[in-house]
Design a protein around this motif. Structure first.
Motif: not given
Length: 443
Positions: A161, A263, A273, A303, A306, A334
């Motif tokens: 990301y 995350q 990720m 996050i 995602f 995200y």
């Protein structure tokens, strides 16, 4: 009459260190530094380009300065930093108001570039990003008692990301002797709180010495006279070793605080990720840290939204946050970034859903924070004075539980006059959502 230069530093504290190095070069060359771009002849904008919100802030800042230039208040504009480095092909064309558009590898030459700009030459240049300066003299722009020590540049992790590796280049550590020299200089000039940072701080030294050396660096920093609090941010979970935890627990100058961005907790999401861990491994890690470092403050970032995150995976994250009970937590929706692997992933989550999920996590965290703060009622804590709130008619500052700029404050009264940078003992008498209220009991 000296040309006046104003710096606008956007984004993270790592970017701020780069800005401070440019300021030092400009001052040493005879330029007069001013804090307000509107009072300057030349504005230098060190941009952030990490996520959508940061890019929008940078663009808005450049456009606002362009208006000042049109009005004649400002004569020249120089733009650099992550946004410019990321979109170098478009930057010069998209920002005609800029008299210089330069990459992160060019900031070491800011004086020469400004000289050309003042001679009415437009400069567009992008030196290799690996030419970015790793160390050098700085002008501290934070409160005078604290600053950041950037121990490395770039990142080699390639999280799917994240655009940082393509913007800043591979991970490069600063030689330890240079860091110790810089830290001693800072301490000799009044810095008592040092915040150690990098994109992946716990990896420090691996590229230079064959193994991570953060524990050794922290131990040596503790031997520098004048430093009182040493704090570490941005340590990846898989790099937390017992050696590092032992140093944090043992050394009095190191505040018992660790910022570990994870995350997410779901193993499938983390795998996509290109990040380490799963719920079981992460819970075990945080339990181990709390066992090794009693009363440690744990901070993380998460996050939501995602690509492919299911409702069940989000619920797993929400329950994980309730169980682990982080002391400090930031959660972000995200941001789909061009050039990253995740940009082309299927099953993109709509922005509204991602933001709603982030709000839920932060609402949970507020309840945890309130409960944690209530448990501090009557506690006696050391705080560093950051200023006086004339509206609240009280002083404010931070305890060791809180990092500069990202965490809460403590507001307190004092019968005696105080100075910014003083360390005082306070008793907690009340709480707010994320902040504390107290009174000075000794200086």
């Amino acid at each position: 009459m000296a040309i006046k230069v104003g710096m606008v530093s956007l984004g993270c504290s790592k970017n701020l260190v780069d800005s401070e190095r440019m300021l030092s070069k400009l001052k040493n060359h005879g330029y007069k530094l001013v804090t307000e771009p509107g009072l300057a002849d030349v504005a230098v904008v060190n941009t952030c380009g990490f996520i959508k919100a940061a890019k929008e802030e940078a663009i808005d800042t450049i456009l606002e300065l362009g208006k000042l230039k049109e009005e004649g208040t400002l004569k020249k504009i120089i733009i650099t930093g992550c946004l410019v480095e990321r979109y170098k092909e478009e930057a010069a064309e998209q920002f005609p108001e800029a008299d210089a558009v330069i990459g992160i590898g060019d900031t070491k030459d800011i004086v020469d570039i400004l000289d050309h700009v003042l001679a009415d030459e437009r400069v567009v240049h992008f030196a290799p990003k690996l030419d970015a300066e790793l160390c050098g003299e700085r002008i501290i722009s934070t409160l005078p008692f604290f600053t950041y020590l950037k121990v490395a540049e770039g990142c080699s992790n390639c999280c799917t990301y994240c655009a940082i590796p393509m913007i800043r280049g591979k991970f490069r550590s600063v030689p330890m002797e240079k860091l110790l020299e810089e830290a001693k200089f800072l301490a000799d000039n009044g810095v008592t709180e040092l915040v150690v940072i990098a994109q992946d701080t716990a990896l420090y030294g691996k590229d230079l010495y064959g193994e991570p050396k953060l524990a050794e660096l922290l131990t040596k920093l503790c031997r520098i006279d004048g430093l009182r609090w040493i704090r570490t941010l941005y340590c990846y979970p898989e790099r937390i070793t017992d050696e590092l935890l032992d140093v944090i627990a043992r050394e009095e100058k190191i505040v018992k605080y660790l910022e570990i961005p994870i995350q997410h907790c779901n193993g499938d999401i983390l795998s996509r990720m290109n990040r380490w861990g799963d719920t079981e491994k992460l819970e075990a890690l945080f339990a181990h840290i709390r066992e090794k470092v009693p009363n440690v403050i744990l901070r993380t970032t998460l996050i939501t939204g995602f690509p492919g995150e299911t409702e069940e995976q989000f619920e797993e994250l929400a329950e994980f946050v309730k169980r682990v009970r982080f002391d400090r937590l930031g959660c972000f929706a995200y941001s789909r970034e061009e050039g990253t692997k995740a940009y082309s992933f299927p099953d993109q989550i709509d922005e509204e859903t991602a933001a709603h999920r982030a709000d839920i996590i932060m609402e949970q965290q507020m309840l945890i924070s309130c409960e944690n703060n209530e448990n501090l009622m009557g506690a006696e804590l050391t705080a560093v004075v950051e200023g006086f709130d004339k509206f609240g008619e009280c002083w404010f500052g931070r305890t060791p539980l809180d990092a500069p700029d990202i965490d809460g404050k403590v507001f307190f009264t004092s019968d005696k006059p105080l100075n910014i940078g003083d360390y005082v003992k306070i008793r907690i008498t009340d709480t707010l959502d994320y902040d504390l209220i107290g009174e000075v009991i000794s200086q």
